[in-house]
Write an enzyme that holds these catalytic residues in place. Structure first.
Site, PDB file in Angstrom:
ATOM      1  N   LYS A   1      11.904  -0.456 -10.627  1.00  0.00           N
ATOM      2  CA  LYS A   1      12.068  -0.467  -9.171  1.00  0.00           C
ATOM      3  C   LYS A   1      12.602  -1.830  -8.709  1.00  0.00           C
ATOM      4  CE  LYS A   1       9.513   0.097  -4.877  1.00  0.00           C
ATOM      5  NZ  LYS A   1       8.288   0.526  -4.194  1.00  0.00           N
TER       6      LYS A   1
ATOM      7  N   GLU B   1       8.621  -7.392 -18.752  1.00  0.00           N
ATOM      8  CA  GLU B   1       8.599  -6.524 -19.940  1.00  0.00           C
ATOM      9  C   GLU B   1       9.922  -5.756 -20.047  1.00  0.00           C
ATOM     10  OE1 GLU B   1       6.209  -6.727 -17.698  1.00  0.00           O
ATOM     11  OE2 GLU B   1       4.232  -6.701 -18.663  1.00  0.00           O
TER      12      GLU B   1
ATOM     13  N   GLY C   1       6.090   2.725  -7.032  1.00  0.00           N
ATOM     14  CA  GLY C   1       6.396   2.867  -8.464  1.00  0.00           C
ATOM     15  C   GLY C   1       5.636   4.026  -9.102  1.00  0.00           C
ATOM     16  N   ARG C   2       4.350   4.095  -8.825  1.00  0.00           N
ATOM     17  CA  ARG C   2       3.522   5.139  -9.470  1.00  0.00           C
ATOM     18  C   ARG C   2       3.729   6.512  -8.849  1.00  0.00           C
ATOM     19  NH1 ARG C   2       0.886   1.145  -7.021  1.00  0.00           N
ATOM     20  NH2 ARG C   2      -0.400   1.552  -5.180  1.00  0.00           N
TER      21      ARG C   2
ATOM     22  N   GLU D   1      -4.455   2.096  -9.612  1.00  0.00           N
ATOM     23  CA  GLU D   1      -3.593   1.122  -8.938  1.00  0.00           C
ATOM     24  C   GLU D   1      -3.515   1.434  -7.442  1.00  0.00           C
ATOM     25  OE1 GLU D   1       0.804   0.481  -9.746  1.00  0.00           O
ATOM     26  OE2 GLU D   1       0.048  -1.122 -11.011  1.00  0.00           O
TER      27      GLU D   1
ATOM     28  N   HIS E   1     -14.976  15.721 -30.225  1.00  0.00           N
ATOM     29  CA  HIS E   1     -15.442  15.151 -31.492  1.00  0.00           C
ATOM     30  C   HIS E   1     -15.457  13.630 -31.436  1.00  0.00           C
ATOM     31  CE1 HIS E   1     -15.388  19.118 -33.319  1.00  0.00           C
ATOM     32  NE2 HIS E   1     -14.352  19.321 -32.528  1.00  0.00           N
TER      33      HIS E   1
ATOM     34  N   LYS F   1       0.381 -12.055 -13.715  1.00  0.00           N
ATOM     35  CA  LYS F   1       1.806 -12.309 -13.996  1.00  0.00           C
ATOM     36  C   LYS F   1       2.116 -13.798 -13.833  1.00  0.00           C
ATOM     37  CE  LYS F   1       3.461  -7.824 -12.209  1.00  0.00           C
ATOM     38  NZ  LYS F   1       4.267  -7.168 -11.184  1.00  0.00           N
TER      39      LYS F   1
HETATM   40  O1  F6P Z   1       2.791  -4.620 -12.281  1.00  0.00           O
HETATM   41  C1  F6P Z   1       2.566  -3.376 -11.675  1.00  0.00           C
HETATM   42  C2  F6P Z   1       3.852  -2.706 -11.305  1.00  0.00           C
HETATM   43  O2  F6P Z   1       4.422  -3.348 -10.223  1.00  0.00           O
HETATM   44  C3  F6P Z   1       3.643  -1.229 -11.018  1.00  0.00           C
HETATM   45  O3  F6P Z   1       3.211  -0.998  -9.736  1.00  0.00           O
HETATM   46  C4  F6P Z   1       4.986  -0.679 -11.338  1.00  0.00           C
HETATM   47  O4  F6P Z   1       4.947   0.715 -11.526  1.00  0.00           O
HETATM   48  C5  F6P Z   1       5.324  -1.444 -12.588  1.00  0.00           C
HETATM   49  O5  F6P Z   1       4.794  -2.730 -12.373  1.00  0.00           O
HETATM   50  C6  F6P Z   1       6.772  -1.527 -12.930  1.00  0.00           C
HETATM   51  O6  F6P Z   1       7.509  -2.100 -11.903  1.00  0.00           O
HETATM   52  P1  F6P Z   1       9.086  -1.985 -11.853  1.00  0.00           P
HETATM   53  O7  F6P Z   1       9.433  -0.543 -11.750  1.00  0.00           O
HETATM   54  O8  F6P Z   1       9.497  -2.764 -10.643  1.00  0.00           O
HETATM   55  O9  F6P Z   1       9.631  -2.577 -13.117  1.00  0.00           O
END
Ligand code: F6P
Length: 530
Positions: free
Chosen positions: A205, A211, A266-267, A352, A383, A496
């Site tokens: 987003k 990452e 995002g979620r 979240e 199990h 972060k």
């Molecule tokens: O760190 C949490 C977050 O901001 C989530 O809310 C989001 O889904 C995820 O990181 C990834 O964010 P992006 O889509 O901006 O890479």
């Protein structure tokens, strides 16, 4: 007014005391048709909520609570695009993503449904080209593998849905997902892939997530090492984002970007362009089927009275356990291997969204909010951790999810699977006493452990869309009642910031300046790194 000062809250507290000795067995004995009386159905989706520690009076009081909190106003505000994400001054309009093309929903004077449909059409055209082999890589070879690079909401939704809908996916495309910054993730994912036939979908987003950008850079190097031609990027990388500037800065042609908007959390973004990898796998028609399923639940949530409203009932039952029984966790137990990633997806969606402890004004609230959401598919969990569900000292309300008709013909497997689902809800609710033998006590199942059962007729794009929307709106119902902002996530920021600082310490000679534990850990790593 503070939630805990509402009349319904006070009544619910007293009522909870009245139910202290109530047993599920009694509720069922008292009313022979208790199960069917507490079962509702919408468009093939069934919710049996009868095995809960609640009575008709409990439901009346929970609905009174929802009324006092003006849940109806909240639902209208969300669907019409009011800025209910107050800390970021944005609407939360994921419902618009699956609204019919003819509907008009305005944000800042602009009909967003038109924009949504334009992007959906672009995604569909692109997916068709890749799936049909018309879209070629830099060497002229067709695409055979799609790698989604994203994390959190830009990974969990498409990855979960891809697992759920594998039977609908193209057999000629190998679709993979990379999320973790751990290099093992991308190196394992790229293993045995051919750069000439691999397409990367970089999903973020913000397009600033460390990452995703780190993985995307590694993927770019891997590609260029083989194809040795910067122009290849345009044939092998597309982006899904709200941030065209950062996409261009990364080196992806904005013509290869699929847009979404800051009013999609995002979620909550699976139904936006974030679903592109899924669409590449299952095709545009199936993807639109998922949108249609979610839309059917949007309409149900918006219009059905609370007693007939699946998300509202699930939300209210969750409030009942969280705030009046002090249940700390909530288990999601899909009896379907295809839904194996659903618990992880719902963890983000719920925790979240509602893992908050201040109200919209930033003032501390004095009651519990989101439970810890967790789970694994049945029967595997039986199990592993069900021992605690049956005989542990804590009550874990659970959602059991089953699918009536499988997409295989191994009838014996499916009969056994469903027998186990039904048996578990029965055992949890009613238990059984063995107070005679030498293992007296140990073999005693006290029962009275609550659960919901959700049944889908089939698992299809449509019903998966329904299931996702049910949980989205359950979570909305709870967040609205708790008076918190379900659509921001400030709690992820501090980690972060500190990781950036520590990264600099690990990779340079900067002295590490933290508490004595963190400094010692950092120094130990620095030593190992040499
Ligand atoms: O760190 C949490 C977050 O901001 C989530 O809310 C989001 O889904 C995820 O990181 C990834 O964010 P992006 O889509 O901006 O890479």
């Amino acid at each position: 007014m503070n939630l805990a000062e509402t009349a319904a809250w006070t009544k619910l507290r007293t009522h909870r005391g009245d139910l202290r000795e109530t047993r599920l067995r009694e509720l069922f004995d008292r009313e022979p048709g208790h199960g069917p009386a507490m079962t509702i159905e919408h468009s093939g989706l069934v919710l049996d909520y009868s095995k809960n520690l609640l009575t008709a009076e409990t439901l009346d009081l929970l609905i009174e609570l929802a009324d006092e909190r003006e849940l109806g106003t909240g639902i209208r505000a969300m669907f019409t695009g009011e800025a209910i994400n107050t800390t970021e001054q944005r609407p939360a309009l994921h419902t618009a993503l699956r609204a019919p093309a003819a509907r008009s929903i305005e944000v800042g004077g602009r009909n967003v449904v038109t924009d949504i449909r334009t992007v959906l059409d672009r995604m569909s055209a692109f997916a068709e080209r890749v799936r049909s082999g018309q879209w070629r890589g830099a060497t002229g070879a067709p695409i055979r593998a799609v790698v989604n690079i994203g994390i959190g909401g830009s990974d969990l939704g498409p990855a979960m849905a891809y697992q759920a809908l594998r039977e609908f996916a193209s057999e000629t495309l190998d679709v993979r997902f990379v999320a973790n910054i751990d290099g093992h993730d991308i190196s394992r994912t790229l293993h045995h892939l051919d750069p000439a036939t691999t397409l990367f979908v970089v999903s973020s987003k913000t397009f600033t997530t460390i990452e995703t950008l780190t993985n995307a850079r590694t993927a770019r190097e891997w590609l260029l090492a083989a194809l040795d031609e910067p122009a290849a990027i345009a044939r092998h990388f597309v982006a899904v984002s709200t941030n065209a500037r950062e996409v261009a800065a990364f080196g992806i042609d904005p013509a290869n970007m699929f847009e979404f908007w800051d009013w999609v959390g995002g979620r909550y973004s699976l139904h936006s362009a974030i679903g592109l990898s899924l669409m590449l796998a299952i095709g545009p028609d199936n993807f639109r089927g998922m949108l249609a399923g979610a839309h059917s639940i949007d309409e149900h949530f918006r219009t059905a009275p609370p007693r007939q409203n699946i998300p509202i009932l699930l939300g209210l039952i969750g409030v009942w356990y969280r705030n009046f029984w002090h249940a700390h966790t909530h288990a999601v137990l899909p009896y379907d291997q295809r839904l194996s990633r659903l618990p992880a997806y719902l963890q983000q969606l719920d925790m979240e969204s509602n893992g908050k402890s201040v109200d919209h004004q930033g003032n501390p609230i004095g009651y519990d909010t989101a439970p810890i959401v967790w789970g694994e598919p049945g029967t595997n969990g039986q199990h592993a951790f069900y021992q605690l569900l049956h005989q542990g000292t804590t009550t874990v309300p659970a959602d059991f999810i089953g699918v009536l008709r499988p997409r295989h013909d191994l009838t014996e497997h499916h009969d056994l699977l469903m027998a186990n689902l039904f048996a578990q809800t029965e055992a949890l609710a009613f238990g059984s006493a063995d107070d005679t033998g030498p293992l007296r006590g140990h073999r005693d199942f006290r029962g009275n452990r609550p659960s919901n059962t959700l049944l889908l007729r089939h698992l299809t794009p449509y019903t998966l869309g329904q299931l996702i929307a049910v949980y989205e709106h359950k979570i909305f119902t709870q967040g609205w009642i708790w008076g918190i902002n379900s659509f921001d996530q400030w709690g992820v920021e501090l980690g972060k910031v500190l990781a950036t600082k520590i990264y600099a310490e690990l990779t340079t000679d900067q002295p590490s300046a933290h508490d004595s534990s963190t400094t010692a850990l950092v120094n130990r790593y620095r030593h190992a790194r040499k």
